[in-house]
Design a protein around this motif. Sequence first.
Motif, PDB file in Angstrom:
ATOM      1  N   GLY A   1       0.789  -1.221   0.000  1.00  0.00           N
ATOM      2  CA  GLY A   1       0.000   0.000   0.000  1.00  0.00           C
ATOM      3  C   GLY A   1       0.820   1.269   0.000  1.00  0.00           C
ATOM      4  N   GLY A   2       2.138   1.152  -0.117  1.00  0.00           N
ATOM      5  CA  GLY A   2       3.014   2.321  -0.114  1.00  0.00           C
ATOM      6  C   GLY A   2       3.223   2.895  -1.497  1.00  0.00           C
ATOM      7  N   LEU A   3       3.974   4.008  -1.562  1.00  0.00           N
ATOM      8  CA  LEU A   3       4.311   4.619  -2.850  1.00  0.00           C
ATOM      9  C   LEU A   3       5.560   4.009  -3.469  1.00  0.00           C
ATOM     10  CD1 LEU A   3       3.588   8.460  -2.533  1.00  0.00           C
ATOM     11  CD2 LEU A   3       2.125   6.620  -3.361  1.00  0.00           C
ATOM     12  N   GLY A   4       6.328   3.256  -2.689  1.00  0.00           N
ATOM     13  CA  GLY A   4       7.441   2.528  -3.257  1.00  0.00           C
ATOM     14  C   GLY A   4       8.768   3.240  -3.283  1.00  0.00           C
ATOM     15  N   PHE A   5       8.869   4.461  -2.735  1.00  0.00           N
ATOM     16  CA  PHE A   5      10.189   5.101  -2.599  1.00  0.00           C
ATOM     17  C   PHE A   5      11.011   4.312  -1.573  1.00  0.00           C
ATOM     18  CE2 PHE A   5       7.549   8.644  -4.050  1.00  0.00           C
ATOM     19  CZ  PHE A   5       8.377   9.258  -4.993  1.00  0.00           C
ATOM     20  N   ASN A   6      12.339   4.479  -1.618  1.00  0.00           N
ATOM     21  CA  ASN A   6      13.112   3.864  -0.539  1.00  0.00           C
ATOM     22  C   ASN A   6      13.643   4.893   0.463  1.00  0.00           C
ATOM     23  OD1 ASN A   6      15.032   4.825  -2.355  1.00  0.00           O
ATOM     24  ND2 ASN A   6      16.220   2.929  -2.438  1.00  0.00           N
ATOM     25  N   PHE A   7      13.508   6.190   0.165  1.00  0.00           N
ATOM     26  CA  PHE A   7      13.879   7.216   1.131  1.00  0.00           C
ATOM     27  C   PHE A   7      12.926   8.407   1.007  1.00  0.00           C
ATOM     28  CE2 PHE A   7      17.863   4.940   0.396  1.00  0.00           C
ATOM     29  CZ  PHE A   7      18.249   4.658   1.702  1.00  0.00           C
ATOM     30  N   LYS A   8      12.747   9.106   2.122  1.00  0.00           N
ATOM     31  CA  LYS A   8      11.935  10.325   2.152  1.00  0.00           C
ATOM     32  C   LYS A   8      12.680  11.389   2.939  1.00  0.00           C
ATOM     33  CE  LYS A   8       7.690  12.352   4.028  1.00  0.00           C
ATOM     34  NZ  LYS A   8       6.344  12.149   4.599  1.00  0.00           N
ATOM     35  N   TRP A   9      12.651  12.609   2.428  1.00  0.00           N
ATOM     36  CA  TRP A   9      13.226  13.733   3.171  1.00  0.00           C
ATOM     37  C   TRP A   9      12.385  13.988   4.407  1.00  0.00           C
ATOM     38  CZ3 TRP A   9      15.418  18.531   0.243  1.00  0.00           C
ATOM     39  CH2 TRP A   9      16.446  18.124  -0.618  1.00  0.00           C
ATOM     40  N   ASP A  10      13.048  14.108   5.561  1.00  0.00           N
ATOM     41  CA  ASP A  10      12.343  14.407   6.812  1.00  0.00           C
ATOM     42  C   ASP A  10      12.302  15.922   6.993  1.00  0.00           C
ATOM     43  OD1 ASP A  10      11.211  14.540   9.280  1.00  0.00           O
ATOM     44  OD2 ASP A  10      12.570  13.137  10.254  1.00  0.00           O
ATOM     45  N   LEU A  11      11.299  16.528   6.400  1.00  0.00           N
ATOM     46  CA  LEU A  11      11.167  17.982   6.480  1.00  0.00           C
ATOM     47  C   LEU A  11      10.740  18.422   7.875  1.00  0.00           C
ATOM     48  CD1 LEU A  11       9.463  18.589   3.018  1.00  0.00           C
ATOM     49  CD2 LEU A  11      11.894  18.690   3.598  1.00  0.00           C
ATOM     50  N   GLY A  12      10.036  17.548   8.591  1.00  0.00           N
ATOM     51  CA  GLY A  12       9.661  17.860   9.967  1.00  0.00           C
ATOM     52  C   GLY A  12      10.875  17.993  10.860  1.00  0.00           C
ATOM     53  N   TRP A  13      11.817  17.060  10.741  1.00  0.00           N
ATOM     54  CA  TRP A  13      13.073  17.149  11.507  1.00  0.00           C
ATOM     55  C   TRP A  13      13.766  18.470  11.199  1.00  0.00           C
ATOM     56  CZ3 TRP A  13      18.023  17.968   9.803  1.00  0.00           C
ATOM     57  CH2 TRP A  13      19.040  17.801  10.747  1.00  0.00           C
ATOM     58  N   MET A  14      13.855  18.805   9.926  1.00  0.00           N
ATOM     59  CA  MET A  14      14.563  20.018   9.517  1.00  0.00           C
ATOM     60  C   MET A  14      13.924  21.263  10.133  1.00  0.00           C
ATOM     61  SD  MET A  14      14.970  21.445   5.645  1.00  0.00           S
ATOM     62  CE  MET A  14      13.191  21.664   5.498  1.00  0.00           C
ATOM     63  N   HIS A  15      12.607  21.378  10.030  1.00  0.00           N
ATOM     64  CA  HIS A  15      11.939  22.577  10.544  1.00  0.00           C
ATOM     65  C   HIS A  15      12.019  22.649  12.067  1.00  0.00           C
ATOM     66  CE1 HIS A  15      10.608  23.874   6.666  1.00  0.00           C
ATOM     67  NE2 HIS A  15       9.892  22.794   6.445  1.00  0.00           N
ATOM     68  N   ASP A  16      11.830  21.521  12.739  1.00  0.00           N
ATOM     69  CA  ASP A  16      11.907  21.521  14.201  1.00  0.00           C
ATOM     70  C   ASP A  16      13.287  21.940  14.684  1.00  0.00           C
ATOM     71  OD1 ASP A  16       9.298  20.823  14.564  1.00  0.00           O
ATOM     72  OD2 ASP A  16       9.684  18.737  15.090  1.00  0.00           O
ATOM     73  N   ARG A  17      14.332  21.380  14.084  1.00  0.00           N
ATOM     74  CA  ARG A  17      15.685  21.704  14.526  1.00  0.00           C
ATOM     75  C   ARG A  17      16.013  23.172  14.295  1.00  0.00           C
ATOM     76  NH1 ARG A  17      14.902  17.431  16.146  1.00  0.00           N
ATOM     77  NH2 ARG A  17      16.344  15.742  16.604  1.00  0.00           N
ATOM     78  N   LEU A  18      15.681  23.664  13.113  1.00  0.00           N
ATOM     79  CA  LEU A  18      16.023  25.050  12.816  1.00  0.00           C
ATOM     80  C   LEU A  18      15.183  26.016  13.650  1.00  0.00           C
ATOM     81  CD1 LEU A  18      16.522  24.810   8.946  1.00  0.00           C
ATOM     82  CD2 LEU A  18      18.268  24.867  10.733  1.00  0.00           C
ATOM     83  N   ASP A  19      13.918  25.695  13.875  1.00  0.00           N
ATOM     84  CA  ASP A  19      13.097  26.541  14.755  1.00  0.00           C
ATOM     85  C   ASP A  19      13.689  26.592  16.154  1.00  0.00           C
ATOM     86  OD1 ASP A  19      11.340  27.023  12.706  1.00  0.00           O
ATOM     87  OD2 ASP A  19       9.802  25.622  13.402  1.00  0.00           O
TER      88      ASP A  19
END
Length: 641
Positions: free
Chosen positions: A384-402
Amino acid sequence: MSEENLEMDKYLFHQGTHYNAYDFMGAHAAEDGVRFITWAPNASHVQLACDYNDYSGEGLDFEKLSDQGLWMLNTSHVDVGDAYKYKVHFGEGSHLKSDPFGFHHERRPATASVVHADAFQFTDDEWMAKRRSSNVYESPISIYEMHLGTWMKHPVEETEGRTIDEITDASYYSYREVADQLIPYLDEMGYTHVEFLPLMEHPFDLSWGYQVTGYFAATSRYGRPEDLKYLINRLHEAGIGVIMDFVPAHFCKDAHGLRLFDGSPTYEHPDERIAEKKEWGTLTFDYGRPEVQSFLVSSAMYWIREFHIDGLRIDAVHSMIDLNFENYEPDSKIYNEDGTEENIAGIELLKKLNAVAFEYDETLLMMAEDSSDRTMITHPIHEGGLGFNFKWDLGWMHDRLDYMEQDFHARAHNHNKLTFSMAYKYNENYLLPLSHDEVVHGKKAIVDKMTGDQWQQFAQTRLLYGNQFTEPGKQLLFMGQEFGMYHEWKDKEQVDWHLLDYPVHADLKRYVSDLNRFYRKHPEFHGWDYRPEGFRWLLVDDSTHSILSYVRRYGDSFKVCVFNYRPEVYHDFRIPVPEPGVYREIFNSDSSVYSGSGVLNDGRHFSSDGHYIREDQSILITVAPLAFQVFELEDKTKGRK
C-alpha cells in the motif's frame, strides 16, 4: 527499425508502459538520414522546421503512424548537429515546438532542439558493480547538494556589447571543467554522494532547473550530453555517487515547450483547476494519460540507464498526490471520483515510476521530497506504499532550525522540538536534509539562523551537524553550509569561497570533513538507521540543562552521544550508559581545532553501578558548551560501584 518493432513500440507507448520510449521517439540518426517521431494527437498535420526550409516546415511532412497521434518522418535533409523544431498544425493555427524527446537543445535564449548522437563509453564498471552489491539502508550516505552553475564560477568582466546570458555563460564551469575542481573537493570533504539540482534543459536560469522544457536533454549551459556523462563517469571512478533532482510535478509554460503542444492540452491536465500551479506559474502533467506515463517514466529511466545516475530525488511529491495542494478555500476544493482529495493518477504514476526503477536496479536511491502528511511513502507498493526507498524528513529540519533560532532561556519550553522526530522515526526511511530551500528567500543562512554571538553561532552549527550525522537517517548539506556562509545562497554568484581565508570558516570546513569521516568509519551511525534497536534514548527529558543523550548501536558495538544546547559548561555531569566499563571521548565539536573553547574529556571514565534513569550504569563527564560529544566503551569491565 523493423515493422514488428515499430508496432510494439506504438502499442507500449499508447498503453503507458513504454519505459524506454526515447529509443524510438525523438530524433535518431541512421546511415540514410534521421528519423523523427513525435506525439501530437490533436494535430492535423506535422512538419519538420529547420535550416533546410528556413523553419517553414515546407517539404518535410510527417506521416501519421497511429490514430492516437504518433507522427513519423525520415529525411536525409537533416544531419547530426542540425537544429530543428516541429511545426504542429491544428484547427486554424500552427506553432513551432521543441522536441519533447530531444536529446540536446540549443543554449538559451535559443530554443530549438538539436539532432544528437554521442559515442561516450563509461568506464565505471567497478563502481556500478559495487553499487549493485550494496545495501543502501545500511550504507553511509552523506550527500553534498549543489547547483552546478553557482558552485564555482570563472571571473568575468562585463564588457559592452555582451548580453547578460553571454556574460553568465562565460562564468560557468563546463561539465568537464568542474570535474577537476569538484571531485578533489568532495574527496577532501568525505562526502559519499553529490546531488545536483536539476540538470535537464530549462529556459530560465533562476528557476534553478525546476521548470523544465527538455526532459531528455542535459542542459547545454555547461556542455553537451557526453560532457555530463564524462563528469558522472569521473565521479564514479572517484567512488562518489551521483543523485539528480527530477521534476515530474510540473513544467513551465514557455511557448516552445510542452504547453498546448498540439494546440490542446497534451502533456498537461485538461482541467485547468488541476493543471494550474498558480504559485509557481507552471502546469501539472496529466498523470492518467498513458502516453504521459510513458514519457515521464522513460525520462527517469533515461537518466538512470544512459547516464548511470545512482538516484533521483523526486521534487514536490506533495503537489503530485494532493488535488488541493494550492486550494485552501472550501469552495475551491477539488475531489476525485471517490470523494477524497487524493490525486489518484499522480499516486499511480509515482508507484509505476518506482516499480520500474527498482525492477531495473533495487540499489537505486529513489528519494521523495514530500511535505504532505501521507503515510507509507517509503513502504513497498504491494503493502500500500508509494514505493520510494527514502523520504526527506522535512519535519526534523523545521523543528531543529526553529529550535536553534530560540534564545537560550526559551529553549526549556521548546525541548520537544529536539525529541519529537524520534516519535515517528521508524514510520519511513528518512533522510535528514539541510537543503537549498532553507537558505533562500529571506530564510537566512544556516549559521545566521543560530541565536547568539559569532562564537555561539558557529558552535551551534557544529552541534546541529553533529545531531544530523548521528540521529537515525542519511543526511544532506547544501553547498556553502560546510564552511558557514553568512549570506543566503546567491543564485547568480558563486559560493563565498573567500570566507575560507578566515579561521572560523576554515575550521568549520575541517569539522564537516572530520565529521563525514567519523560517520563513515563507525557503522553505529548508519548500519541500523532503519531498525529501532539501532537507537536508544539515554537522557531525553532534561529541558533544564537543554541536554540530550542517546546511544547508537550496530550489532554488539555502540556509541554514546551527548548534546548540550546551552552555552554553559557542566562539570561532573552524570550520563547513563548501557554497559559497565571504561569509556573515553572520541569526538568533540568543542575542540579548539574547530574554533571551539577546548572543553574536552581527556581521561578515562569508569562507569558506576546503580540504576540511573534508563540504565544500570552511568558515567561522570564534563559537558562542553553548545557541543556534540561522542563516547565509546574502551574496556568492558565491571566499572566502579
